[in-house]
Design a protein around this motif. Structure first.
Motif, short mmCIF file in Angstrom:
data_model
loop_
_atom_site.label_atom_id
_atom_site.label_comp_id
_atom_site.label_asym_id
_atom_site.label_seq_id
_atom_site.Cartn_x
_atom_site.Cartn_y
_atom_site.Cartn_z
N GLY A 137 0.84 -1.18 0.00
CA GLY A 137 0.00 0.00 0.00
C GLY A 137 0.88 1.23 0.00
N VAL A 140 0.90 5.54 1.36
CA VAL A 140 0.30 6.69 2.04
C VAL A 140 1.06 7.91 1.55
N ARG A 195 0.77 9.85 -6.78
CA ARG A 195 -0.53 9.18 -6.89
C ARG A 195 -0.84 8.82 -8.34
N PRO A 234 -3.54 -0.22 -2.88
CA PRO A 234 -4.37 0.77 -2.19
C PRO A 234 -3.57 2.01 -1.81
N VAL A 242 -3.65 5.85 0.15
CA VAL A 242 -4.27 6.84 1.02
C VAL A 242 -3.62 8.19 0.71
N ASP A 243 -4.43 9.13 0.27
CA ASP A 243 -3.94 10.46 -0.11
C ASP A 243 -4.34 11.43 0.98
N LEU A 244 -3.36 11.87 1.78
CA LEU A 244 -3.63 12.79 2.89
C LEU A 244 -3.50 14.23 2.40
N GLN A 260 -0.87 10.88 11.32
CA GLN A 260 -1.97 10.27 10.57
C GLN A 260 -1.44 9.33 9.49
N ALA A 261 -0.35 9.71 8.85
CA ALA A 261 0.24 8.86 7.81
C ALA A 261 0.68 7.52 8.39
N GLU A 274 -2.38 5.41 9.19
CA GLU A 274 -2.96 4.83 7.97
C GLU A 274 -2.09 3.69 7.45
N ARG A 300 -2.74 0.61 9.36
CA ARG A 300 -4.02 -0.01 8.96
C ARG A 300 -3.83 -0.87 7.70
N LEU A 301 -2.96 -0.45 6.81
CA LEU A 301 -2.73 -1.18 5.56
C LEU A 301 -1.78 -2.36 5.72
#
Length: 481
Positions: free
Chosen positions: A398, A400, A410, A421, A423-425, A435-436, A439, A442-443
């Motif tokens: 994944g 981030v 991205r 997957p 995640v674009d913060l 937060q990164a 995330e 989580r991945l």
């Protein structure tokens, strides 16, 4: 411009009464101004900035009798006979145009250090020099560790943050110096002649400064000019070998390659988990010398093994024993934020490679792990990411993305790794790192590596890559708390 006007470096240069302009304060400018003043020159320092740090440095120099002009780095002071410039000043600055028109030579601090290395009659320490797009600092530190293990008096100096000028003019005497040289420094230093030198790799970087990839490579290649014993190149990077072929070296100087594969004669490489030398041995067509185990390299990532081989080649060119290579590599501890293992949390490794500020460094970092949740983004500095993502796609669990130019990464992920997957913060504040990391957790799955290897500069969010790496490590610690 300017760098081609340097006079014969073998001739002594009498600074007494000469009007020398030092361009830029900072790590190199302040020592240069002090040394030149001590040699009897009339020194004027010009500096673009006029901030608090510059004013503090200016006040220190002015107490010595040095003239300092803050906020005016464009105008050539009247009567200037020589400019000594900080390495980062671009060749197209108006100051250098004026110098060229007035036939005033321009030296960098490395050129000045070379001219002064044997000024007091003591034996000048030979230079083992390293450049490349990535890995310079680590390789020079490894080299210094190996040289110390051999009982030699040495220091890691140059672009590494320790002034080469201080090293050659200070009271301490050295047997040999491990010298890191950037492309900026090499541009302004045509005279140095190393005992041996290495170009680790070449990839597009600082092209806004140099103007083209060809000019960037040419400045890197200066490190080989006049080498006495060995020009060390990367077998996997043909451009480095091309620079060796183009160099004008002393009679008998050899081309020595390093490779992650099995070495041919005149190369160092890897055989069955061992670092092996087939260059600095008797009958190199038949014999090889074991230097160390791959596990002696910290960390044993592929690009770091390459760094170790380059350091070993330079040390061996200086006559260092195989045992000292092994002991020096074992004693070496890498700097922070260079593939630094932060912690394991719930079976996932968290690794800080915030120093990976360009795609070339990040490519090496991604190649070190099998299954990765990648934290990336920042200031792209004109970079593109398609080749990087395509090469790493199979390793990515994944991604981030953070920072101002994250959209470029991205879009490359969408083109070359659409199943990964992402995640674009949409944040560029420093708190985004927590937060990164959350995330990424989580991945990730047990056995994965969460890798901060941004492929971008940090200044959109952080003061520097160190602060970015610190924020990552703090966020990881909060996960495990």
């Amino acid at each position: 411009m300017g760098s081609g006007q340097v006079t014969d470096s073998s001739a002594p240069f009498d600074f007494r009464g000469k009007h020398v302009t030092v361009a830029g304060l900072g790590v190199s400018g302040v020592p240069a101004a002090k040394v030149l003043h001590g040699l009897g020159a009339r020194v004027t320092v010009v500096n673009d900035g006029d901030d608090e740090r510059a004013r503090t440095q200016a006040a220190e120099l002015e107490t010595l009798g040095v003239t300092v002009r803050l906020g005016d780095g464009a105008t050539l002071p009247e009567g200037t006979e020589l400019i000594v410039t900080a390495p980062g000043w671009k060749p197209d600055k108006p100051l250098f145009t004026a110098a060229h028109d007035a036939d005033v030579p321009v030296w960098g601090d490395v050129e000045l250090a070379w001219r002064l290395r044997d000024r007091d009659g003591r034996k000048a320490a030979p230079w083992l020099a390293v450049t490349g797009t990535n890995g310079k600092t680590t390789t020079v530190q490894m080299l210094a560790s190996i040289l110390r293990a051999a009982g030699l008096r040495t220091a890691a100096v140059g672009n590494i943050g320790v002034s080469l000028l201080d090293a050659v003019t200070g009271d301490e005497e050295y047997d040999v110096l491990a010298v890191e040289l950037s492309s900026y420094q090499l541009h302004w230093a045509p005279s140095p002649r190393a005992h041996s030198a290495a170009v680790l790799n070449l990839a597009p970087d600082h092209l806004d400064w140099h103007g083209s990839m060809e000019a960037y490579a040419a400045d890197k290649g200066r490190i080989y000019e006049g080498n006495r014993v060995a020009c060390v190149y990367n077998v996997a990077d043909k451009a480095t070998e091309d620079l060796v072929r183009a160099a004008d070296v002393e009679e008998g100087c050899r081309a020595v390659g390093f490779t992650l594969g099995s070495p041919a004669p005149s190369q160092l490489g890897v055989v069955e988990g061992l670092l092996v030398d087939r260059a600095f041995v008797e009958d190199r067509h038949r014999n090889a010398q074991e230097l160390a185990e791959v596990s002696d390299v910290n960390p044993p990532a592929p690009h770091n093994i390459a760094n170790a081989l380059a350091a070993a080649a330079l040390a061996r060119s200086f006559g260092v024993s195989a045992a000292a290579v092994r002991d020096g590599l074992r004693a070496f501890t890498p700097d922070a934020h260079r593939i630094a293992h932060v912690a394991d949390v719930d079976g996932v490794a968290y690794v800080d490679d915030s120093k990976a500020t360009n795609t070339h460094a990040t490519e090496a970092s991604l190649a070190a792990y099998e299954s990765i949740v990648w934290i990336a983004g920042g200031l792209a500095k004109g970079a593109t990411f398609d080749e990087l993502v395509a090469g790493a796609a199979k390793r990515l669990r994944g991604a981030v993305l953070i920072g101002a130019d994250r959209a470029l990464i991205r879009e490359a992920l969408a083109r070359h790794a659409p199943e990964v997957p992402v995640v674009d913060l949409d944040r560029t504040d420093t708190g985004a790192m927590l937060q990164a990391v959350q995330e990424a957790q989580r991945l990730a799955r047990p056995g994965d590596t969460v890798l901060l290897a941004p492929a971008c500069a940090s200044m959109d969010m952080f003061t520097n890559y160190n602060k970015r790496g610190d924020a990552f490590a703090q966020a990881v610690r909060e996960l495990g708390a």
